[in-house]
Motif scaffolding. Sequence first.
Motif, short mmCIF file in Angstrom:
data_model
loop_
_atom_site.label_atom_id
_atom_site.label_comp_id
_atom_site.label_asym_id
_atom_site.label_seq_id
_atom_site.Cartn_x
_atom_site.Cartn_y
_atom_site.Cartn_z
N MET A 101 11.41 2.42 13.29
CA MET A 101 10.10 3.18 13.21
C MET A 101 9.02 2.25 12.58
N GLN A 102 7.88 2.56 12.96
CA GLN A 102 6.73 1.39 12.73
C GLN A 102 6.46 1.48 11.25
N CYS A 103 6.06 0.53 10.63
CA CYS A 103 5.46 0.78 9.20
C CYS A 103 4.23 0.89 9.25
N ILE A 104 3.41 1.92 8.60
CA ILE A 104 1.95 2.22 8.80
C ILE A 104 1.27 1.75 7.59
N GLY A 105 0.00 1.10 7.61
CA GLY A 105 -0.63 0.62 6.48
C GLY A 105 -2.04 1.25 6.67
N ILE A 106 -2.64 1.79 5.56
CA ILE A 106 -3.94 2.17 5.65
C ILE A 106 -4.87 1.60 4.47
N ILE A 107 -6.09 1.09 5.05
CA ILE A 107 -7.02 0.57 4.29
C ILE A 107 -8.21 1.34 3.99
N GLY A 108 -8.37 1.99 2.99
CA GLY A 108 -9.42 3.07 2.60
C GLY A 108 -8.83 4.45 2.77
N PRO A 166 7.77 7.45 8.37
CA PRO A 166 7.70 6.09 8.44
C PRO A 166 7.25 5.65 6.76
N GLU A 167 7.62 4.31 6.63
CA GLU A 167 6.92 3.66 5.31
C GLU A 167 5.52 3.60 5.65
N VAL A 168 4.74 3.86 4.59
CA VAL A 168 3.54 3.92 4.36
C VAL A 168 2.87 2.96 3.30
N PHE A 169 2.10 2.02 3.65
CA PHE A 169 1.71 1.26 2.55
C PHE A 169 -0.08 1.57 2.29
N LEU A 170 -0.35 1.72 1.40
CA LEU A 170 -2.00 2.03 0.99
C LEU A 170 -2.58 0.97 0.18
N SER A 171 -3.91 0.58 0.59
CA SER A 171 -4.65 -0.15 -0.01
C SER A 171 -5.10 0.48 -1.29
N PRO A 172 -5.48 -0.32 -2.45
CA PRO A 172 -5.91 0.15 -3.62
C PRO A 172 -7.19 0.86 -3.60
N ARG A 212 8.27 7.67 0.44
CA ARG A 212 8.30 6.49 1.15
C ARG A 212 6.65 5.87 1.43
N VAL A 213 5.89 6.19 0.49
CA VAL A 213 4.27 5.99 0.37
C VAL A 213 4.34 4.92 -0.84
N GLN A 214 3.77 3.64 -0.69
CA GLN A 214 3.54 2.86 -1.72
C GLN A 214 2.14 2.43 -1.74
N VAL A 215 1.63 2.01 -2.83
CA VAL A 215 0.15 1.17 -3.13
C VAL A 215 0.47 -0.05 -3.20
N CYS A 216 -0.39 -0.86 -2.33
CA CYS A 216 -0.33 -2.36 -2.39
C CYS A 216 -1.31 -2.89 -3.48
N ALA A 217 -0.94 -3.93 -3.78
CA ALA A 217 -1.86 -4.83 -4.81
C ALA A 217 -3.35 -5.07 -4.13
N ASP A 218 -3.19 -5.45 -2.80
CA ASP A 218 -4.62 -5.75 -2.15
C ASP A 218 -4.51 -5.22 -0.81
N ASN A 219 -5.69 -5.42 -0.03
CA ASN A 219 -5.75 -5.23 1.53
C ASN A 219 -4.64 -6.01 2.31
N GLN A 220 -4.65 -7.49 1.99
CA GLN A 220 -3.74 -8.36 2.69
C GLN A 220 -2.33 -8.04 2.44
N GLU A 221 -1.86 -7.56 1.49
CA GLU A 221 -0.74 -6.92 1.29
C GLU A 221 -0.40 -5.89 2.18
N VAL A 222 -1.22 -4.94 2.31
CA VAL A 222 -1.03 -3.62 3.39
C VAL A 222 -1.08 -4.19 4.92
N VAL A 277 1.44 -1.10 11.95
CA VAL A 277 0.44 -0.52 12.59
C VAL A 277 -0.78 -0.52 11.18
N VAL A 278 -1.95 -1.05 11.24
CA VAL A 278 -2.83 -1.08 10.22
C VAL A 278 -4.12 -0.20 10.70
N ILE A 279 -4.19 0.95 10.06
CA ILE A 279 -5.31 1.85 10.05
C ILE A 279 -6.41 1.50 9.31
#
Length: 255
Positions: A1-8, A28-34, A49-59, A65-67
């Motif tokens: 399953m695709q991992c999803i990143g959300i910036i904003g 899916p796993e979801v990675f969020l920007s700060p 399955r939702v995590q907050v990342c240190a910065d946008n590049q980590e997302v 898939v980067v939203i």
Amino acid sequence: MQCIGIIGVGEIGRAIVTGLNEEAEETPEVFLSPRGARAAAELSERYDRVQVCADNQEVVDRSDVVIIAVRAQDRSEALADLRIDADKVVVNVMAGVGNDDLRRLLATDAPLVRAIPLPAVRERRSVTVTCPRHPVVDSLFNRLGGALPVADEAEFDVFSALTATLTTHYAYLATLTSWATGHGIAPDDADRYVRSLFQAVGRTLGDESRSLPQLAAHHETPGGINERVRSTWFDADNSGALGKTLDGLLADLRE
């Protein structure tokens, strides 16, 4: 399953995360920007399955898939110096920001897809317009109520203009409530009744066997009170003014 990143992580970011995680099927796993720290923290606490990342590049690095859901006016600052490899898929949900503009900013060869997710994706009840068609992105939004891919950004802008009418609908309902209150109805009673009227209207929209003009006709009696208000208030001038307003917005979106 695709991992999803959300910036904003604003209203739309929250709605997407909620919709994906309230499903019965695997999430899916979801990675969020700060960005939007409070909302991101709340979502990571609520869903495993939702995590907050240190910065946008980590997302970006941890996602397939980067939203990108930052405010359009913040995009230069929020996306500066991001490195996005060509094997990622970028979903652009920024209002009024075309894919050519975003590609110049990101300097990436990754596929870019515009989308118009609405807050109702949290309940998986909203059709999301996408452009261009992309199997990964359309699959994502099919899980959230349905995808409606369109051929080009000219078509996409028409749908984008339609979304600008939502708050006008709420203001219309508020005006009805205010009118009733002005005629002696208790505010709570007026509010309750108007909500009930239009919740019923909303449910009839699920009947796709009848066109919108047919639904209107089936709710009228010839010469009756519904016909009177529609024909005297929503007349040709009123309808034309609405169309002119939308034409002006569409011209601005296409600049």
